[in-house]
Design a protein around this motif. Structure first.
Motif, PDB file in Angstrom:
ATOM      1  N   ASP A 144     -11.458  -9.589-116.531  1.00 57.87           N
ATOM      2  CA  ASP A 144     -10.228  -9.843-114.787  1.00 57.87           C
ATOM      3  C   ASP A 144     -10.013  -8.130-114.448  1.00 57.87           C
ATOM      4  O   ASP A 144      -9.962  -8.641-112.737  1.00 57.87           O
ATOM      5  N   ALA A 145      -9.609  -7.409-114.878  1.00 59.83           N
ATOM      6  CA  ALA A 145     -10.029  -6.323-113.651  1.00 59.83           C
ATOM      7  C   ALA A 145     -11.258  -5.961-112.322  1.00 59.83           C
ATOM      8  O   ALA A 145     -10.818  -5.654-111.907  1.00 59.83           O
ATOM      9  N   ARG A 146     -12.360  -6.025-113.047  1.00 58.73           N
ATOM     10  CA  ARG A 146     -13.647  -6.463-112.866  1.00 58.73           C
ATOM     11  C   ARG A 146     -14.295  -6.849-112.089  1.00 58.73           C
ATOM     12  O   ARG A 146     -13.814  -6.629-110.841  1.00 58.73           O
ATOM     13  N   SER A 147     -13.464  -8.039-112.090  1.00 59.05           N
ATOM     14  CA  SER A 147     -13.310  -9.168-111.768  1.00 59.05           C
ATOM     15  C   SER A 147     -12.526  -9.270-109.870  1.00 59.05           C
ATOM     16  O   SER A 147     -13.156  -9.650-108.727  1.00 59.05           O
ATOM     17  N   LEU A 148     -11.213  -8.745-110.214  1.00 59.01           N
ATOM     18  CA  LEU A 148     -10.848  -8.304-108.998  1.00 59.01           C
ATOM     19  C   LEU A 148     -11.140  -7.679-108.173  1.00 59.01           C
ATOM     20  O   LEU A 148     -11.223  -7.882-106.439  1.00 59.01           O
ATOM     21  N   MET A 149     -11.572  -6.592-108.964  1.00 59.86           N
ATOM     22  CA  MET A 149     -11.569  -5.225-107.966  1.00 59.86           C
ATOM     23  C   MET A 149     -13.058  -5.857-107.360  1.00 59.86           C
ATOM     24  O   MET A 149     -12.998  -5.412-105.726  1.00 59.86           O
ATOM     25  N   SER A 150     -14.299  -6.056-107.847  1.00 55.67           N
ATOM     26  CA  SER A 150     -15.050  -7.146-106.833  1.00 55.67           C
ATOM     27  C   SER A 150     -15.014  -7.189-106.531  1.00 55.67           C
ATOM     28  O   SER A 150     -15.880  -7.306-104.332  1.00 55.67           O
ATOM     29  N   ALA A 151     -13.761  -8.235-105.840  1.00 54.39           N
ATOM     30  CA  ALA A 151     -13.674  -9.709-105.125  1.00 54.39           C
ATOM     31  C   ALA A 151     -12.556  -8.899-103.916  1.00 54.39           C
ATOM     32  O   ALA A 151     -13.265  -8.652-102.649  1.00 54.39           O
ATOM     33  N   VAL A 152     -12.504  -7.234-104.608  1.00 53.76           N
ATOM     34  CA  VAL A 152     -11.526  -6.812-103.605  1.00 53.76           C
ATOM     35  C   VAL A 152     -12.353  -6.154-102.567  1.00 53.76           C
ATOM     36  O   VAL A 152     -12.345  -6.213-101.073  1.00 53.76           O
ATOM     37  N   VAL A 153     -13.275  -5.213-103.161  1.00 56.96           N
ATOM     38  CA  VAL A 153     -14.423  -4.851-102.417  1.00 56.96           C
ATOM     39  C   VAL A 153     -15.058  -5.445-101.670  1.00 56.96           C
ATOM     40  O   VAL A 153     -15.166  -4.908-100.292  1.00 56.96           O
ATOM     41  N   SER A 154     -15.536  -6.501-101.643  1.00 58.32           N
ATOM     42  CA  SER A 154     -16.640  -7.367-101.383  1.00 58.32           C
ATOM     43  C   SER A 154     -15.419  -8.187-100.103  1.00 58.32           C
ATOM     44  O   SER A 154     -15.989  -8.213 -98.769  1.00 58.32           O
ATOM     45  N   ALA A 155     -14.126  -8.774-100.253  1.00 57.40           N
ATOM     46  CA  ALA A 155     -13.646  -9.077 -99.277  1.00 57.40           C
ATOM     47  C   ALA A 155     -13.182  -7.840 -97.832  1.00 57.40           C
ATOM     48  O   ALA A 155     -13.001  -8.269 -96.384  1.00 57.40           O
ATOM     49  N   LEU A 156     -12.277  -6.465 -98.173  1.00 57.66           N
ATOM     50  CA  LEU A 156     -12.087  -5.908 -97.319  1.00 57.66           C
ATOM     51  C   LEU A 156     -13.611  -5.224 -96.750  1.00 57.66           C
ATOM     52  O   LEU A 156     -13.586  -5.402 -95.300  1.00 57.66           O
ATOM     53  N   GLU A 157     -15.240  -5.261 -97.132  1.00 57.55           N
ATOM     54  CA  GLU A 157     -16.120  -4.844 -96.553  1.00 57.55           C
ATOM     55  C   GLU A 157     -16.874  -6.703 -95.849  1.00 57.55           C
ATOM     56  O   GLU A 157     -16.686  -6.080 -94.081  1.00 57.55           O
ATOM     57  N   GLY A 158     -16.252  -7.078 -96.077  1.00 56.32           N
ATOM     58  CA  GLY A 158     -16.528  -8.481 -94.650  1.00 56.32           C
ATOM     59  C   GLY A 158     -15.334  -8.619 -93.733  1.00 56.32           C
ATOM     60  O   GLY A 158     -16.132  -8.720 -93.037  1.00 56.32           O
ATOM     61  N   ALA A 159     -14.293  -8.267 -94.245  1.00 58.29           N
ATOM     62  CA  ALA A 159     -12.903  -7.791 -93.408  1.00 58.29           C
ATOM     63  C   ALA A 159     -13.474  -7.525 -92.495  1.00 58.29           C
ATOM     64  O   ALA A 159     -13.046  -7.463 -91.181  1.00 58.29           O
ATOM     65  N   PHE A 160     -14.298  -5.832 -92.413  1.00 57.08           N
ATOM     66  CA  PHE A 160     -14.206  -4.949 -91.349  1.00 57.08           C
ATOM     67  C   PHE A 160     -15.212  -5.249 -90.502  1.00 57.08           C
ATOM     68  O   PHE A 160     -14.998  -5.006 -89.916  1.00 57.08           O
ATOM     69  N   ILE A 161     -16.452  -6.487 -91.039  1.00 49.91           N
ATOM     70  CA  ILE A 161     -17.213  -6.879 -90.252  1.00 49.91           C
ATOM     71  C   ILE A 161     -16.441  -7.906 -89.647  1.00 49.91           C
ATOM     72  O   ILE A 161     -16.320  -7.191 -87.311  1.00 49.91           O
ATOM     73  N   VAL A 162     -15.785  -8.514 -89.733  1.00 52.77           N
ATOM     74  CA  VAL A 162     -14.954  -9.666 -88.505  1.00 52.77           C
ATOM     75  C   VAL A 162     -13.881  -9.066 -87.788  1.00 52.77           C
ATOM     76  O   VAL A 162     -14.138  -9.643 -87.112  1.00 52.77           O
ATOM     77  N   ALA A 163     -13.749  -7.951 -88.067  1.00 52.08           N
ATOM     78  CA  ALA A 163     -12.920  -7.365 -87.932  1.00 52.08           C
ATOM     79  C   ALA A 163     -13.204  -6.297 -86.174  1.00 52.08           C
ATOM     80  O   ALA A 163     -12.738  -6.262 -85.323  1.00 52.08           O
ATOM     81  N   ARG A 164     -14.193  -5.790 -86.295  1.00 52.87           N
ATOM     82  CA  ARG A 164     -14.569  -5.283 -85.602  1.00 52.87           C
ATOM     83  C   ARG A 164     -15.466  -5.991 -84.535  1.00 52.87           C
ATOM     84  O   ARG A 164     -15.893  -5.436 -83.532  1.00 52.87           O
ATOM     85  N   THR A 165     -15.976  -6.675 -84.998  1.00 55.97           N
ATOM     86  CA  THR A 165     -16.765  -7.961 -84.121  1.00 55.97           C
ATOM     87  C   THR A 165     -15.317  -9.145 -83.608  1.00 55.97           C
ATOM     88  O   THR A 165     -16.062  -8.387 -82.012  1.00 55.97           O
ATOM     89  N   GLN A 166     -14.827  -9.231 -83.610  1.00 55.38           N
ATOM     90  CA  GLN A 166     -13.281  -9.852 -82.745  1.00 55.38           C
ATOM     91  C   GLN A 166     -12.253  -8.760 -82.438  1.00 55.38           C
ATOM     92  O   GLN A 166     -11.154  -9.501 -80.991  1.00 55.38           O
ATOM     93  N   ARG A 167     -12.293  -7.807 -82.885  1.00 59.81           N
ATOM     94  CA  ARG A 167     -11.715  -6.724 -82.052  1.00 59.81           C
ATOM     95  C   ARG A 167      -9.921  -7.367 -82.851  1.00 59.81           C
ATOM     96  O   ARG A 167      -8.875  -7.246 -81.252  1.00 59.81           O
ATOM     97  N   SER A 168     -10.322  -7.691 -84.204  1.00 61.21           N
ATOM     98  CA  SER A 168      -8.448  -7.625 -84.549  1.00 61.21           C
ATOM     99  C   SER A 168      -8.660  -8.022 -85.860  1.00 61.21           C
ATOM    100  O   SER A 168      -9.264  -7.562 -86.418  1.00 61.21           O
ATOM    101  N   THR A 169      -7.850  -7.310 -86.374  1.00 60.04           N
ATOM    102  CA  THR A 169      -6.633  -6.943 -88.062  1.00 60.04           C
ATOM    103  C   THR A 169      -7.163  -8.537 -88.579  1.00 60.04           C
ATOM    104  O   THR A 169      -6.479  -8.917 -89.349  1.00 60.04           O
TER     105      THR A 169
END
Length: 203
Positions: A144-169
């Motif tokens: 579960d710990a590995r699954s959670l951290m994998s999801a966190v890394v994926s979510a954060l990296e994806g969110a950075f792309i959206v944030a930079r594109t939309q200029r929104s947090t």
């Protein structure tokens, strides 16, 4: 600062600003204020070798930062949400520049530069290993710990792309709340199973 360190720092900044393909040796020379001869003295493979060093160095720094943000919290969900809030504030205050080039460069060169892709994969695996170890210490089962951290890394990296594109947090904050919910579900499940097992042992 040593010449090779200046060169790697310059490459890291250029990767953050414009990615791998758009970065040239001439730009690295200008930004690092290093003679072009010293580039190939320290990095015989030129641009690729400098990028490899930059990915490893920035990946290590980024992993340490995420660890520092998560470590003060006993509850994984609270730590994750706080880390995403901090990331949102930092990227906005930094003018929407990429905080860490690893994810961006990995997506850009995944097929064109297999050696760099492997380095990016190693860096991301190290993030997952470190985060999983921290979550395991907080009471989550290893899987579960590995699954959670994998999801966190994926979510954060994806969110950075959206944030930079939309200029929104908004995307980063939403991703943080979603990961917090996932963490709470896993934590609740782990606690329930622990109580159940302790009850069975006590019979």
């Amino acid at each position: 600062m040593k010449t090779d360190e200046r060169i790697v720092m310059a490459m890291t900044e250029l990767l953050r600003r414009q990615g791998y393909a758009a970065t040239g040796i001439k730009q690295v020379v200008e930004l690092s204020d290093a003679p072009i001869g010293s580039i190939y003295h320290h990095f015989k493979g030129g641009k690729r070798d400098i990028a490899a060093a930059a990915l490893r160095q920035s990946g290590t720094a980024y992993g340490e930062l995420v660890g520092m943000l998560l470590a003060p919290y006993d509850d994984p969900a609270d730590g994750i949400e706080a880390a995403f809030v901090a990331a949102a504030e930092t990227i906005e205050q930094g003018g929407w520049l990429n905080m860490c080039p690893v994810g961006t460069v990995a997506g850009e060169i995944a097929d064109a530069e297999p050696d760099l892709r492997e380095i990016a994969a190693e860096v991301m695996s190290s993030w997952i290993d470190a985060g999983a170890a921290l979550f395991t210490a907080r009471g989550l089962p290893v899987a579960d710990a590995r699954s959670l951290m994998s999801a966190v890394v994926s979510a954060l990296e994806g969110a950075f792309i959206v944030a930079r594109t939309q200029r929104s947090t908004d995307a980063i904050l939403a991703a943080g709340r979603a990961m917090g919910c996932y963490a709470r579900a896993l934590t609740t499940q782990a606690r329930t199973e622990a109580i159940s097992q302790s009850g069975e042992v006590g019979r």
